[in-house]
Write an enzyme that holds these catalytic residues in place. Structure first.
Site, PDB file in Angstrom:
ATOM      1  N   SER A 115      11.852  15.772  14.235  1.00 29.91           N
ATOM      2  CA  SER A 115      13.055  16.196  14.961  1.00 29.91           C
ATOM      3  C   SER A 115      12.692  17.409  15.814  1.00 29.91           C
ATOM      4  CB  SER A 115      14.129  16.601  13.937  1.00 29.91           C
ATOM      5  OG  SER A 115      15.186  17.295  14.554  1.00 29.91           O
TER       6      SER A 115
ATOM      7  N   TYR B 147      17.401  21.519   6.511  1.00 30.83           N
ATOM      8  CA  TYR B 147      17.020  20.340   7.300  1.00 30.83           C
ATOM      9  C   TYR B 147      15.800  20.689   8.139  1.00 30.83           C
ATOM     10  CZ  TYR B 147      17.265  16.550  10.749  1.00 30.83           C
ATOM     11  OH  TYR B 147      16.964  15.474  11.558  1.00 30.83           O
TER      12      TYR B 147
END
Ligand SMILES: NC(=O)c1ccc[n+]([C@@H]2O[C@H](COP(=O)([O-])OP(=O)(O)OC[C@H]3O[C@@H](n4cnc5c(N)ncnc54)[C@H](OP(=O)(O)O)[C@@H]3O)[C@@H](O)[C@H]2O)c1
Length: 229
Positions: free
Chosen positions: A134, A147
């Site tokens: 990501s 995250y």
């Protein structure tokens, strides 16, 4: 024989878009998820799809999944470590459980699944492993919290694995998308056309695994055209 691809967490979102792309391109495609219903819908759409129910946050379940993939699908041409979940938060305020769950789902799942499937790929001396990281693997951002930690770790895994797999002819690719229009953004109340379509991420995953085996696409960063949200 058709080349085989396995994509984790692929009953929805980016994973499902990638499954559709490989399936339409003549691959034998395997996917997993926790929920039976969405897996069943995917199978209705793609009758030859191979589906597995698995909670990728559980180490024993992932190891068992790897065994089943080896038995039912044989040696993979492509593995896409896509399963992941996102709980927004900040390190200094979030629950310990959020950290532990995202490390298990986003990082450990890729580690154990890859290790379970690598022996056959190493013996074949070819193939590709795509890790869906990501932009949260690259920088801190508001709400990133654990995250972001898990995705930094996944990028580190991907880089080290690429280094180790060179001699086995296996290409390891890291994909770092920004905001993609999937269930992960269910709570978003802005204009949806600001987000990238999952089909774009699927297209780049597919292309990166279908170049000559003399080329590895190391890192792919994709962002919404108007920038991050
Ligand atoms: N969407 C974005 O903006 C974005 C941006 C950058 C990176 N990513 C990454 O891209 C990947 C896919 O995200 P997405 O947005 O496409 O997600 P999504 O639409 O929420 O779909 C997630 C898929 O993974 C499965 N899944 C979730 N947790 C699982 C678990 N513990 N075990 C097995 N399967 C599981 C889900 O099915 P079940 O719930 O039935 O298990 C579903 O099929 C993730 O790694 C995510 O971090 C997404």
């Amino acid at each position: 024989m058709k080349p085989a691809v396995f994509i984790s967490g692929a009953s929805k979102g980016i994973g499902l878009a990638a499954a559709r792309k490989y399936y339409a391109s003549g691959y034998r495609v395997g996917i997993c998820a926790r929920g039976e219903e969405a897996l069943q819908l995917a199978k209705e759409e793609m009758p030859e799809l191979v589906t597995f129910t698995c909670d990728m946050s559980e180490k024993a379940a992932v190891k068992n999944l790897a065994r089943k993939i080896n038995e039912e699908m044989g040696t993979l041409e492509v593995l896409v470590n896509n399963a992941g979940s996102y709980i927004p938060g900040s390190i200094h305020e979030e629950e310990d459980e959020a950290y532990e769950m995202m490390i298990r789902t986003n990082m450990d799942s890729a580690y154990y699944l890859t290790k379970g499937l690598l022996p056959a790929m190493k013996a074949a001396k070819k193939g590709a492993i795509v890790n869906i990281a990501s932009i949260a693997s690259l920088d801190a951002y508001p709400g990133g919290g654990s995250y972001s930690i898990s995705k930094f770790a996944l990028l580190g895994f991907s880089k080290n694995l690429r280094f180790e797999m060179k001699e086995f002819g296996i290409r390891v690719i890291s994909v770092m998308p920004g905001a993609v229009l999937t269930n992960s953004w269910a709570a978003y109340d802005g204009p949806f056309d600001r987000l990238m379509p999952p089909e774009d991420i699927a297209e780049i995953i597919f292309t990166s695994t279908n170049l000559s085996n003399r080329t590895v696409v190391e890192d792919i960063v994709l962002r919404p055209q108007l920038g991050d949200l």
